[in-house]
Each structure stands twice: as C-alpha cells, then as structure tokens.
Scaffold this active site. Structure first.
Site, PDB file in Angstrom:
ATOM      1  N   PRO A   1      -5.118  15.075  96.959  1.00 52.76           N
ATOM      2  CA  PRO A   1      -4.747  15.785  95.734  1.00 52.76           C
ATOM      3  C   PRO A   1      -4.452  14.810  94.593  1.00 52.76           C
ATOM      4  CG  PRO A   1      -2.906  15.798  97.291  1.00 52.76           C
ATOM      5  CD  PRO A   1      -3.975  14.926  97.875  1.00 52.76           C
TER       6      PRO A   1
ATOM      7  N   TYR B   1       2.498   2.693  98.498  1.00 59.80           N
ATOM      8  CA  TYR B   1       2.160   4.097  98.798  1.00 59.80           C
ATOM      9  C   TYR B   1       0.643   4.251  98.955  1.00 59.80           C
ATOM     10  CZ  TYR B   1       2.068   9.176  98.077  1.00 59.80           C
ATOM     11  OH  TYR B   1       1.865  10.532  98.214  1.00 59.80           O
TER      12      TYR B   1
ATOM     13  N   LYS C   1      -1.312   5.567 102.280  1.00 54.30           N
ATOM     14  CA  LYS C   1      -2.074   6.825 102.247  1.00 54.30           C
ATOM     15  C   LYS C   1      -3.562   6.598 102.538  1.00 54.30           C
ATOM     16  CE  LYS C   1       0.873  10.068 101.806  1.00 54.30           C
ATOM     17  NZ  LYS C   1       0.855  11.228 102.717  1.00 54.30           N
TER      18      LYS C   1
HETATM   19  O1  GFB Z   1       3.733  11.271  87.763  1.00 55.55           O
HETATM   20  P1  GFB Z   1       3.831   9.849  87.428  1.00 55.55           P
HETATM   21  O2  GFB Z   1       5.163   9.209  87.491  1.00 55.55           O
HETATM   22  O3  GFB Z   1       2.964   8.937  88.361  1.00 55.55           O
HETATM   23  O4  GFB Z   1       3.237   9.693  85.931  1.00 55.55           O
HETATM   24  P2  GFB Z   1       1.440   8.486  88.370  1.00 55.55           P
HETATM   25  C1  GFB Z   1       3.376   8.525  85.264  1.00 55.55           C
HETATM   26  C2  GFB Z   1       2.814   8.626  83.869  1.00 55.55           C
HETATM   27  O5  GFB Z   1       3.618   9.522  83.099  1.00 55.55           O
HETATM   28  C3  GFB Z   1       2.901   7.257  83.185  1.00 55.55           C
HETATM   29  C4  GFB Z   1       4.277   8.798  82.037  1.00 55.55           C
HETATM   30  O6  GFB Z   1       1.866   7.111  82.234  1.00 55.55           O
HETATM   31  C5  GFB Z   1       4.270   7.341  82.510  1.00 55.55           C
HETATM   32  O7  GFB Z   1       4.383   6.430  81.410  1.00 55.55           O
HETATM   33  N1  GFB Z   1       5.628   9.346  81.826  1.00 55.55           N
HETATM   34  C6  GFB Z   1       6.161   9.702  80.629  1.00 55.55           C
HETATM   35  C7  GFB Z   1       6.578   9.565  82.766  1.00 55.55           C
HETATM   36  N2  GFB Z   1       7.428  10.095  80.758  1.00 55.55           N
HETATM   37  C8  GFB Z   1       7.706  10.049  82.081  1.00 55.55           C
HETATM   38  C9  GFB Z   1       8.857  10.405  82.838  1.00 55.55           C
HETATM   39  O8  GFB Z   1       9.897  10.829  82.340  1.00 55.55           O
HETATM   40  N3  GFB Z   1       8.782  10.251  84.183  1.00 55.55           N
HETATM   41  C10 GFB Z   1       7.647   9.779  84.805  1.00 55.55           C
HETATM   42  N4  GFB Z   1       7.626   9.666  86.122  1.00 55.55           N
HETATM   43  N5  GFB Z   1       6.547   9.417  84.097  1.00 55.55           N
HETATM   44  C11 GFB Z   1       1.654   8.808  90.868  1.00 55.55           C
HETATM   45  C12 GFB Z   1       2.239   7.973  91.967  1.00 55.55           C
HETATM   46  O9  GFB Z   1       1.285   7.982  89.860  1.00 55.55           O
HETATM   47  O10 GFB Z   1       0.522   9.516  91.241  1.00 55.55           O
HETATM   48  C13 GFB Z   1       2.526   8.814  93.118  1.00 55.55           C
HETATM   49  O11 GFB Z   1       3.404   7.362  91.503  1.00 55.55           O
HETATM   50  C14 GFB Z   1       1.445   9.871  93.415  1.00 55.55           C
HETATM   51  O12 GFB Z   1       2.677   7.983  94.193  1.00 55.55           O
HETATM   52  C15 GFB Z   1       0.770  10.483  92.187  1.00 55.55           C
HETATM   53  O13 GFB Z   1       0.468   9.348  94.252  1.00 55.55           O
HETATM   54  C16 GFB Z   1      -0.493  11.214  92.473  1.00 55.55           C
HETATM   55  O14 GFB Z   1       0.506   9.634  88.118  1.00 55.55           O
HETATM   56  O15 GFB Z   1       1.261   7.292  87.515  1.00 55.55           O
END
Ligand code: GFB
Length: 315
Positions: free
Chosen positions: A166, A139, A143
C-alpha cells in the site's frame, strides 16, 4: 461467517479461524476476521506466545497487519527499532503459520520498499535494484524482506503467502501524535489545535512533496478480496491513481475543519522522499470495478471522527 476462496476453488474461508495481527489498528480494524488480540494478549515479538495463540485458536488464515510504523520523523529517529521489530514480527508470524499449517496468509509491505532512485511509476520489478530512501531504510528493508520470507516459504514449503504494497494509508483510528504520526493524521491534529487557539498551522517541509494516499477502509476491502481471490507470488501494489502535493492535502484538511488557517511551512523539518508514485495497473486489471474513496471524502470522515472522538483518539 464464510466466504469462497479463489475463483473456481470449492473451499470456503471460516472467518472464525482468521487471525488479524494488529487487528485493532489502522488497517487491521478494517479487515474481516474474528481473532484480533491486543499486543498485551499476544506479543508478536515472542515466537512461543504467537505460536501458542495460533494453535489454541486453530488458526487457518493470517492477515499480518501489525507493524512498527511511524511518519518520516519517527522513521529517521528509530531506524534500528523499526528494522528489528518489523523483521522479528514477520519472521515469527510466518514461521508460526508454517508450523500451524495455515492455509493462506496476506502480509503488508509499503511503497517505502522501493529504491530511492527508481524510475516512476514504481513497479515491482524495481524493488531490489537500489537502496530505499535514507529516511526510512530500516523500515523499508524490513518490509522488503517480508516478500523474501514469503517467497522462500512458498518455494520450500508450498505456503500460499501473498503480499500487498500500500501507499501512504490514513483514516479513522490512526495515530494522531504530533511527532510520530504520518502526515495526514499529524496535520489533522495540528489543524484541530490551530482552530481551537486560532494559531498558525505549522507544516513540515515546503509542501511540494507528493504522496499517494489510501483510505484504510479501502485497504481493508482490498485485503479481504486478496484473502479470497489473490494467490500470486508477486506483491500487489494497492494505490489510487492520484498523487497530491502536501499543500493540497493541507487544503483538504483545513476545508474539512471549515477553518481558514494561516499555513506556515517549516523547511527545517524533514521532507522525506519527494515523490513515490506507484504503478497500480495490475490491481486495476484484476479489480476494474474497485472505487477508491476520494481524498476529500476520506479526510472529511477522518476529521469528523477525530472531532467527535478527540479524548479517546491515539495521540
Ligand atoms: O506520512 P509521512 O510522514 O511519511 O509524510 P512518508 C511525510 C511528508 O509529509 C514529508 C510532510 O514531505 C513531510 O515534510 N509533512 C508535513 C509532515 N507536515 C507533516 C507533519 O506534521 N507530520 C508528518 N509526518 N509529515 C512514510 C514512511 O513515508 O511512508 C512510512 O515514513 C510508510 O514508513 C509510508 O512506509 C508509506 O510518506 O514520507
């Protein structure tokens, strides 16, 4: 509806000629403009379909919000799909916009584009100085290429394509799937279930990772303004000042549910990047008046919406 383009430029935007890709999604639904076909109506992975739609509707402005997105887990599992679909959609929509003589485009990037070993805060001059974090390099690189694509078309064809970067976006209409979602919607859905069954709230990682969170309505306003006023070739970072530990986001979510949850951290689940604080000074210089929605308010509105719309929520 019409709006003025650029400071001192006497042209007006005709919002009936604005095409918002992903126009019914988390970000696109908050952007102003008429054309927001579903992916069934226009498959952006198909160049001919994309071009025909734009020609038939005499599109003059494009806001490219559509993307293959997911949280940390889905990014890790689908590196190839995320790279392919995001590259192809962007290539198609920018080329179709060139052929249609589109007057202006706004494209979305992400703070995932920055190198994993960047110096904090993340600044746009560091984007190409290292590899994105291994959890989402598919990704992240796709991007990054959005900006290269825009730059090359700006240089060769004189197109006015601008990019916004963002941070982690959340809000009403998000994907609340327990596995594939971003952290806030994922935890909102988990907390809903924990409250209903009085069960533990299982949080991935150790709660120490930090993130900047941007409410989708705020990003919609920023994009509306960029379409009117921002013409620079430099990608613009859009993020609030504050970083929150995941544990703090958990607290805000449990408060919004009015639920005294037993929180259990699961270190076997992915933690992703530890931090990615970004430099929003250029945005603040251009928009000193802009007020970001505080996290507790954005989360409360999202939780209230999820409670009321549980059946129809994407999950
Ligand atoms: O939003 P997220 O999945 O992505 O957040 P990123 C991940 C963080 O949240 C990690 C914690 O530190 C996970 O360990 N977390 C805790 C969880 N519980 C959960 C849960 O239930 N679900 C999820 N998803 N996370 C994203 C990218 O990275 O950043 C995208 O994956 C995008 O592509 C975005 O660009 C801006 O913040 O790590």
């Amino acid at each position: 509806m019409r709006g003025k383009v650029g400071s001192g430029v006497p042209e007006m935007i005709d919002y009936d000629k604005v095409f918002i890709t992903g126009g019914n999604g988390l970000v696109g639904s908050c952007v102003t403009g008429k054309h927001r076909p579903s992916s069934k109506e226009v498959n952006l992975l198909n160049y001919d379909e994309t071009l025909s739609y734009m020609q038939e509707n005499k599109i003059e402005y494009v806001v490219h919000c559509a993307a293959r997105v997911g949280g940390v887990k889905e990014n890790m599992e689908k590196l190839g799909e995320f790279f392919y679909e995001n590259m192809l959609m962007t290539l198609n929509i920018i080329e179709a916009s060139r052929v249609c003589g589109v007057k202006k485009m706004v494209c979305l990037q992400s703070t995932c584009i920055f190198p994993d070993d960047a110096t904090y805060p993340l600044t746009t001059d560091q984007i190409y100085k290292g590899e994105p974090h291994p959890s989402n390099y598919g990704y992240g690189y796709a991007k990054r290429m959005t900006e290269i694509n825009a730059r090359a078309y700006r240089d060769q064809y004189g197109m006015n394509i601008v990019n916004v970067i963002p941070c982690n976006v959340y809000g009403i209409g998000d994907n609340f799937n327990l596995e594939s979602s971003h952290v806030i919607p994922g935890l909102i859905h988990k907390c809903y279930i924990s409250k209903q069954y009085q069960s533990d709230l299982n949080v991935w990682g150790d709660g120490l990772a930090q993130r900047e969170f941007l409410y989708n309505k705020d990003l919609g306003k920023i994009i509306d303004w960029m379409l009117l006023e921002y013409d620079s070739s430099e990608s613009l970072i859009a993020s609030p000042d504050e970083e929150y530990a995941i544990s703090e986001a958990v607290n805000e979510i449990t408060k919004a549910f009015d639920f005294d949850a037993t929180v259990v951290y699961d270190s076997s689940k992915p933690k992703g990047q530890h931090r990615k604080p970004s430099d929003n000074s250029k945005f603040k210089e251009l928009r000193p008046d802009f007020e970001f929605t505080p996290l507790n308010i954005g989360i409360k509105e999202t939780v209230d919406w999820f409670n009321t719309n549980y059946e129809k929520a994407r999950k």
